[in-house]
Design a protein around this motif. Structure first.
Motif, PDB file in Angstrom:
ATOM      1  N   ILE A 224       0.896  -1.245  -0.051  1.00  0.00           N
ATOM      2  CA  ILE A 224       0.008   0.212  -0.209  1.00  0.00           C
ATOM      3  C   ILE A 224       0.830   1.074   0.022  1.00  0.00           C
ATOM      4  CG2 ILE A 224      -1.647   1.349   1.265  1.00  0.00           C
ATOM      5  CD1 ILE A 224      -2.626  -1.305   2.442  1.00  0.00           C
ATOM      6  N   ALA A 225       0.595   2.387  -0.688  1.00  0.00           N
ATOM      7  CA  ALA A 225       1.151   3.602  -0.715  1.00  0.00           C
ATOM      8  C   ALA A 225       0.170   4.504  -0.353  1.00  0.00           C
ATOM      9  CB  ALA A 225       1.603   3.807  -2.131  1.00  0.00           C
ATOM     10  N   LEU A 226       0.430   5.459   0.692  1.00  0.00           N
ATOM     11  CA  LEU A 226      -0.256   6.678   0.823  1.00  0.00           C
ATOM     12  C   LEU A 226       0.493   7.871   0.278  1.00  0.00           C
ATOM     13  CD1 LEU A 226      -1.295   6.100   4.528  1.00  0.00           C
ATOM     14  CD2 LEU A 226      -2.397   5.229   2.496  1.00  0.00           C
ATOM     15  N   ALA A 227      -0.159   8.499  -0.425  1.00  0.00           N
ATOM     16  CA  ALA A 227       0.443   9.926  -1.095  1.00  0.00           C
ATOM     17  C   ALA A 227      -0.279  11.093  -0.938  1.00  0.00           C
ATOM     18  CB  ALA A 227       1.126   9.676  -2.320  1.00  0.00           C
ATOM     19  N   ALA A 228       0.187  12.261  -1.285  1.00  0.00           N
ATOM     20  CA  ALA A 228      -0.442  13.519  -1.361  1.00  0.00           C
ATOM     21  C   ALA A 228       0.397  14.589  -2.219  1.00  0.00           C
ATOM     22  CB  ALA A 228      -0.927  14.200   0.092  1.00  0.00           C
ATOM     23  N   VAL A 262       4.008   9.880   1.560  1.00  0.00           N
ATOM     24  CA  VAL A 262       4.864  10.297   0.980  1.00  0.00           C
ATOM     25  C   VAL A 262       4.286  11.400  -0.056  1.00  0.00           C
ATOM     26  CG1 VAL A 262       6.593   8.816   1.133  1.00  0.00           C
ATOM     27  CG2 VAL A 262       5.217   9.020  -0.853  1.00  0.00           C
ATOM     28  N   THR A 263       4.831  12.139  -0.917  1.00  0.00           N
ATOM     29  CA  THR A 263       4.552  13.274  -1.776  1.00  0.00           C
ATOM     30  C   THR A 263       4.466  12.492  -2.767  1.00  0.00           C
ATOM     31  OG1 THR A 263       6.814  14.185  -2.232  1.00  0.00           O
ATOM     32  CG2 THR A 263       5.651  15.256  -0.731  1.00  0.00           C
ATOM     33  N   LEU A 264       3.720  12.933  -3.835  1.00  0.00           N
ATOM     34  CA  LEU A 264       3.520  12.304  -5.287  1.00  0.00           C
ATOM     35  C   LEU A 264       4.960  12.353  -5.904  1.00  0.00           C
ATOM     36  CD1 LEU A 264      -0.074  13.343  -6.522  1.00  0.00           C
ATOM     37  CD2 LEU A 264       0.734  11.045  -6.177  1.00  0.00           C
ATOM     38  N   VAL A 289      -2.016  -1.073  -4.023  1.00  0.00           N
ATOM     39  CA  VAL A 289      -2.853  -0.051  -3.663  1.00  0.00           C
ATOM     40  C   VAL A 289      -2.397   1.093  -3.513  1.00  0.00           C
ATOM     41  CG1 VAL A 289      -4.851   0.561  -2.205  1.00  0.00           C
ATOM     42  CG2 VAL A 289      -4.493  -1.776  -2.380  1.00  0.00           C
ATOM     43  N   VAL A 290      -2.753   2.193  -3.997  1.00  0.00           N
ATOM     44  CA  VAL A 290      -2.348   3.579  -4.063  1.00  0.00           C
ATOM     45  C   VAL A 290      -3.369   4.491  -3.587  1.00  0.00           C
ATOM     46  CG1 VAL A 290      -1.516   5.599  -5.248  1.00  0.00           C
ATOM     47  CG2 VAL A 290      -0.523   3.046  -5.772  1.00  0.00           C
ATOM     48  N   VAL A 291      -3.382   5.195  -2.516  1.00  0.00           N
ATOM     49  CA  VAL A 291      -4.319   6.028  -2.101  1.00  0.00           C
ATOM     50  C   VAL A 291      -3.740   7.722  -2.131  1.00  0.00           C
ATOM     51  CG1 VAL A 291      -5.631   6.787  -0.061  1.00  0.00           C
ATOM     52  CG2 VAL A 291      -5.084   4.399  -0.340  1.00  0.00           C
ATOM     53  N   VAL A 292      -4.403   8.388  -2.835  1.00  0.00           N
ATOM     54  CA  VAL A 292      -3.742   9.956  -3.025  1.00  0.00           C
ATOM     55  C   VAL A 292      -4.733  10.909  -2.315  1.00  0.00           C
ATOM     56  CG1 VAL A 292      -3.313  11.598  -4.497  1.00  0.00           C
ATOM     57  CG2 VAL A 292      -2.772   9.382  -5.161  1.00  0.00           C
ATOM     58  N   ASP A 293      -4.477  11.500  -1.172  1.00  0.00           N
ATOM     59  CA  ASP A 293      -5.274  12.294  -0.627  1.00  0.00           C
ATOM     60  C   ASP A 293      -5.039  13.810  -0.897  1.00  0.00           C
ATOM     61  OD1 ASP A 293      -7.223  13.156   1.394  1.00  0.00           O
ATOM     62  OD2 ASP A 293      -5.587  13.335   2.906  1.00  0.00           O
ATOM     63  N   GLU A 294      -6.173  14.571  -0.873  1.00  0.00           N
ATOM     64  CA  GLU A 294      -6.198  16.066  -1.477  1.00  0.00           C
ATOM     65  C   GLU A 294      -5.922  16.095  -2.892  1.00  0.00           C
ATOM     66  OE1 GLU A 294      -6.891  18.685   0.307  1.00  0.00           O
ATOM     67  OE2 GLU A 294      -6.668  17.844   2.329  1.00  0.00           O
ATOM     68  N   ALA A 295      -6.820  15.044  -3.610  1.00  0.00           N
ATOM     69  CA  ALA A 295      -6.623  14.968  -5.090  1.00  0.00           C
ATOM     70  C   ALA A 295      -7.248  16.214  -5.802  1.00  0.00           C
ATOM     71  CB  ALA A 295      -7.596  13.747  -5.222  1.00  0.00           C
ATOM     72  N   SER A 296      -7.716  17.226  -4.940  1.00  0.00           N
ATOM     73  CA  SER A 296      -8.305  18.326  -5.640  1.00  0.00           C
ATOM     74  C   SER A 296      -6.979  19.107  -6.055  1.00  0.00           C
ATOM     75  CB  SER A 296      -8.935  19.079  -4.955  1.00  0.00           C
ATOM     76  OG  SER A 296      -8.460  19.818  -3.845  1.00  0.00           O
ATOM     77  N   MET A 297      -5.885  18.731  -5.594  1.00  0.00           N
ATOM     78  CA  MET A 297      -4.744  19.614  -5.916  1.00  0.00           C
ATOM     79  C   MET A 297      -3.791  18.987  -6.788  1.00  0.00           C
ATOM     80  SD  MET A 297      -3.759  20.380  -1.519  1.00  0.00           S
ATOM     81  CE  MET A 297      -2.257  20.966  -2.057  1.00  0.00           C
ATOM     82  N   VAL A 298      -4.316  17.744  -6.996  1.00  0.00           N
ATOM     83  CA  VAL A 298      -3.437  17.229  -8.296  1.00  0.00           C
ATOM     84  C   VAL A 298      -3.652  17.692  -9.587  1.00  0.00           C
ATOM     85  CG1 VAL A 298      -3.058  14.753  -9.488  1.00  0.00           C
ATOM     86  CG2 VAL A 298      -3.403  15.041  -6.614  1.00  0.00           C
ATOM     87  N   SER A 299      -2.816  18.312 -10.182  1.00  0.00           N
ATOM     88  CA  SER A 299      -2.448  18.558 -11.730  1.00  0.00           C
ATOM     89  C   SER A 299      -2.809  17.650 -12.745  1.00  0.00           C
ATOM     90  CB  SER A 299      -1.273  19.483 -11.854  1.00  0.00           C
ATOM     91  OG  SER A 299      -0.373  18.631 -12.038  1.00  0.00           O
ATOM     92  N   LEU A 300      -3.116  18.010 -13.919  1.00  0.00           N
ATOM     93  CA  LEU A 300      -3.395  17.091 -15.018  1.00  0.00           C
ATOM     94  C   LEU A 300      -1.840  16.398 -15.334  1.00  0.00           C
ATOM     95  CD1 LEU A 300      -4.678  16.102 -17.466  1.00  0.00           C
ATOM     96  CD2 LEU A 300      -3.926  17.977 -18.865  1.00  0.00           C
TER      97      LEU A 300
END
Length: 605
Positions: A224-228, A262-264, A289-300
């Motif tokens: 599992i990876a947690l990222a933001a 970790v950061t993306l 499994v990869v979970v990305v939090d604060e996904a609204s901040m993820v650019s194209l």
């Protein structure tokens, strides 16, 4: 047309393209395009032998639109959409109003035809065109990649779970009162790509931690990876998952173990200085499994690189609030995914659980998201202990007497910062750093970060007992609040990280919050940092503060949008103070930020 000598005195400084002429010079003079936009257009025109100034103008405007977050520009409506936010281009550069109304725009249909016939547009050219819409090729290709990858992944459901065991686990982990979380976990577990959407306090992290326990129950070896997107958001994600996991039964807690975030950039192995990341289509991420939090901040661009690096069987869970501001860079990926039909599965959490879901703050946030300005104003003026409206006339900066509340918060927070920092208590200093923050939409001007940051620094200096002259005299001091403004891979610091200068063993050291243990960085090793008494709303994403003071932009500012106001208000855990006029507040509630993209259409097709 004005010449270079005259144009150099127009107050726009470095934004003036001194060698521009014709349409490019006129639009640059009006503040609708910058010197950088002009340079890209003229350089591409020279390479391709394109001398048509209307085509070069289109290139400059596409570059400008991308810089402002829109991936595509519709030439047929450009005069309306570009003029609508021309103040934004000058908001941080000059107090002068751009003379956009005097510009002569190309006739739309002829403009579209000229661009379509240009050597700058085509499959191997630097621009792409569809109908009257124009993209920089890089972003058109990224939209196509994201849509292609997502549609390929959602077309096939995972087959690695026993659904009966999953249902039993859902019953074990979710109480009847948490029906929305239970259903969200079920949706996410049974789809390859999913969005877990919800506002602050709706239990997104609780749902994630229980979801991961369910997956590990059936796949104990699942990596599992947690990222933001930012270091601050990653630290908050790690802390929140740890706290939520601690409330699980022992067996589920043991299944999860320690899950660092970790950061993306770090997850993908992005190399310093640009270039492609270490993990890509040829070197996939070894994660199930990869979970990305604060996904609204993820650019194209970030989303394209992430999807490219994931194995086809990897579960991707995007967690975020689609009502927040979109990424600083181009794109509005989370909003497009939530709005698109035929894209990833979307699970929504709507029950606010913070403080039992009662109080004014959840209602205020809800009124803002629905565009109900009258209701939002009534709540702000209600006199409830969670809100304060420092109401000033439009165009007037609040006087000192009206700022007693915000000054009190700044001085109280500053005193606690200094007391903890002077005694070497880094953890307590970092906690104090999140007690109060001033948030602004603009960077410069009387409603901007620079003005309010200096004002707050002056208040702190006036009461600072530890350093004669206070923080305005320069240099570092115990309790100095810091914001990292550029990624520093060697130091392990990322743009948006916040920290405090702390006295340790007689020496001053910068301490940054990251997970359970503060990260010490010698002052001589610090890269690009600044004091953080105030910050932009954009930079505040991924953060939470006990108390927040929001400085509204003018009513006619394009930065005063529903998303900006909602993001600012929802940074507060307990209390929100708003400084501005009723007109500026209502205008922000009613004005929707709009980003032009083609991703939603790609997903729906």
């Amino acid at each position: 047309m004005t010449g270079p000598a005259t144009r150099a005195r127009d107050g726009l400084g470095a934004e003036v393209a001194a060698r521009a002429s014709g349409l490019l010079a006129a639009f640059n003079d009006a503040g609708l395009i910058t010197a950088a936009d002009v340079q890209v257009a003229t350089r591409l025109g020279a390479i391709a032998g394109e001398t048509d100034e209307t085509v070069q103008l289109a290139v400059a405007l596409v570059v400008r639109s991308t810089r402002h977050g829109s991936v595509v520009l519709d030439l047929r409506t450009a005069q309306q959409t570009v003029t609508a936010d021309d103040v934004e281009a000058l908001a941080d550069l000059s107090s002068a109003e751009p003379a956009a109304e005097t510009l002569e725009w190309p006739e739309p249909e002829a403009w579209v035809a000229r661009c379509a016939a240009s050597s700058l547009v085509g499959p191997e050219a630097p621009l792409r065109m569809e109908g009257g819409r124009l993209w920089l090729a890089r972003y058109r290709e990224q939209e196509e990649l994201v849509a292609r990858e997502l549609l390929a992944r959602v077309a096939e459901a995972p087959t690695d779970l026993d659904l009966a065991v999953l249902e039993t686990g859902l019953d074990r982990l979710f109480a009847p009162a948490d029906a929305d979380q239970r259903e969200a976990a079920r949706i996410v577990a049974t789809h390859r790509v999913s969005v877990l959407a919800g506002g602050p306090g709706t239990g997104k992290t609780t749902t994630v931690s229980r979801l991961l326990a369910l997956l590990r129950e059936q796949r104990p070896d699942a990596r599992i990876a947690l990222a933001a997107p930012t270091g601050k958001a990653a630290a908050r994600l790690e802390e929140a998952v740890r706290s939520s996991s601690a409330r699980l039964a022992a067996a589920d807690r043991d299944r999860l173990g320690e899950l660092p975030a970790v950061t993306l950039h770090r997850l993908l192995g992005w190399r310093p200085g640009g270039g492609r990341p270490r993990h890509d289509a040829a070197n996939r991420l070894p994660r199930e499994v990869v979970v990305v939090d604060e996904a609204s901040m993820v650019s194209l661009t970030q989303m394209a690189r992430l999807l490219e690096a994931l194995r086809p069987s990897t579960r991707l869970v995007l967690v975020g609030d689609p009502e927040q501001l979109a990424s600083v860079e181009a794109g509005a990926v989370l909003g497009d995914l939530v709005a698109a039909e035929g894209g990833p599965a979307v699970a929504r959490l709507t029950t606010n659980r913070r403080f039992g879901g009662v109080g004014v703050l959840p209602d205020l946030a809800a009124a803002i998201t629905t565009g109900d300005a009258d209701r939002a104003l009534a709540l702000l003026r209600s006199g409830a202990p969670e809100v304060e409206f420092v109401e000033v006339e439009e165009g007037v900066v609040a006087q000192e007497a009206a700022l007693a509340g915000v000054r009190g918060d700044v001085e109280t927070t500053g005193a606690r910062l200094h007391a903890a920092a002077e005694t070497g208590d880094a953890a307590r200093a970092l906690e104090a750093l999140e007690e109060h923050r001033v948030l602004c939409a603009h960077r410069l001007g009387p409603r901007g970060v620079q003005y309010w940051g200096q004002l707050a620094a002056g208040w702190v200096a006036a009461t600072h007992p530890l350093r004669p002259g206070g923080p305005l005299m320069g240099g570092h001091y115990p309790g100095q609040p810091l914001l990292v403004t550029e990624n520093d891979y060697e130091a392990g610091l990322y743009n948006g990280d916040t920290g405090v200068v702390v006295r340790v063993g007689g020496e001053l050291v910068a301490m940054f919050g990251r997970g359970a243990d503060p990260i010490p960085v010698p002052l001589g090793r610090l890269g690009a940092v600044r004091d953080v008494h105030a910050m932009t709303v954009h930079r505040s994403q991924g953060s939470q503060f006990d108390r927040v003071t929001v400085v509204l932009p003018p009513a006619d500012s394009p930065l005063g949008t529903r998303q900006t106001l909602y993001t600012a208000v929802t940074r507060a855990r307990r209390f929100v103070r708003v400084i501005g006029s009723a007109d500026s507040f209502a205008a922000a509630v009613e004005r929707l930020a709009s980003r032009a993209t083609g991703l939603r259409e790609h997903l729906q097709s």
